[in-house]
Design a protein around this motif. Structure first.
Motif, PDB file in Angstrom:
ATOM      1  N   GLU A   1       0.836  -1.205   0.000  1.00 18.74           N
ATOM      2  CA  GLU A   1       0.000   0.000   0.000  1.00 18.74           C
ATOM      3  C   GLU A   1       0.874   1.260   0.000  1.00 18.74           C
TER       4      GLU A   1
ATOM      5  N   ILE B   1       1.204   4.194  -2.993  1.00 16.50           N
ATOM      6  CA  ILE B   1       1.063   5.636  -2.761  1.00 16.50           C
ATOM      7  C   ILE B   1       2.274   6.392  -3.321  1.00 16.50           C
TER       8      ILE B   1
ATOM      9  N   LYS C   1       2.196   6.514  -7.152  1.00 14.12           N
ATOM     10  CA  LYS C   1       1.257   7.514  -7.663  1.00 14.12           C
ATOM     11  C   LYS C   1       1.872   8.913  -7.672  1.00 14.12           C
TER      12      LYS C   1
END
Length: 201
Positions: A139, A143, A146
């Motif tokens: 996760e 992030i 991105k």
């Protein structure tokens, strides 16, 4: 020979022999065992459902397809460990159903099996930690990706914050697992231990 038969035999042999209230105590022990069964009935389907739902975390959390192999490698190990644990959980539940409350030895057996399963329950919770850490790492990586960053772009202060957060989170999870186990099964274990101690006296 159960306690009812033993009492009858002793009464036939000597009317002055006093039989302690252990039979009543053994009957009362059925109450904590019924509570254990109710807790297990609620927990078993919830645990199975949670493990099934974990299979869909990559889709739910929108992980890149390239990360699926990492997640599912960890998930397969988790699934195998969970299957072993759930099988033991089910076997213990079946043992509690067979308990009649007639003998002290059967009560001792249930008590020791309960203590063993409490340890197994906690160990299972601890074994979930690596999988959750991998999920958390994926996760975090998503992030960063991105934002067009990699782990190398993360500053030292952010890395230290991440390490401290993981450490605190791990300790918090371990403490919660121990407390939850005591909350669900600890009281019943103490009740059984109290009954057995009274019988010994």
């Amino acid at each position: 020979m159960n306690f009812d038969q033993l009492k009858e035999q002793w009464n036939n042999e000597d009317s002055n022999v006093h039989i302690p209230d252990s039979i009543k105590q053994l009957k009362e022990s059925k109450h904590p065992i019924e509570k254990i069964q109710k807790s297990m009935k609620r927990e078993f389907p919830a645990q199975v459902l949670a493990i099934i739902l974990m299979a869909f975390f990559p889709q739910i959390l929108n992980f890149p397809v390239s990360q699926y192999v990492i997640y599912y490698t960890s998930y397969v190990m988790l699934f195998v460990i969970s299957s072993y644990y759930l099988f033991g959980f089910y076997k213990f539940y079946k043992q509690t159903e067979l308990y009649t409350g007639n003998t002290k030895s059967s009560l001792w057996k249930i008590y020791h099996e309960l203590k063993l399963n409490m340890e197994r329950y906690q160990s299972f919770g601890f074994l979930l930690l690596p999988h959750f850490m991998i999920t958390l790492g994926l996760e975090f990586y998503k992030i960063l990706a991105k934002k067009g960053m990699t782990f190398e772009n993360v500053t030292n202060s952010h890395q230290q914050t991440l390490i401290i957060s993981v450490l605190i989170g791990t300790i918090a999870i371990i403490v919660n697992i121990v407390l939850w186990t005591k909350y669900i099964y600890g009281r019943q274990a103490k009740q059984l231990e109290h009954i057995l101690n009274e019988i010994d006296e």
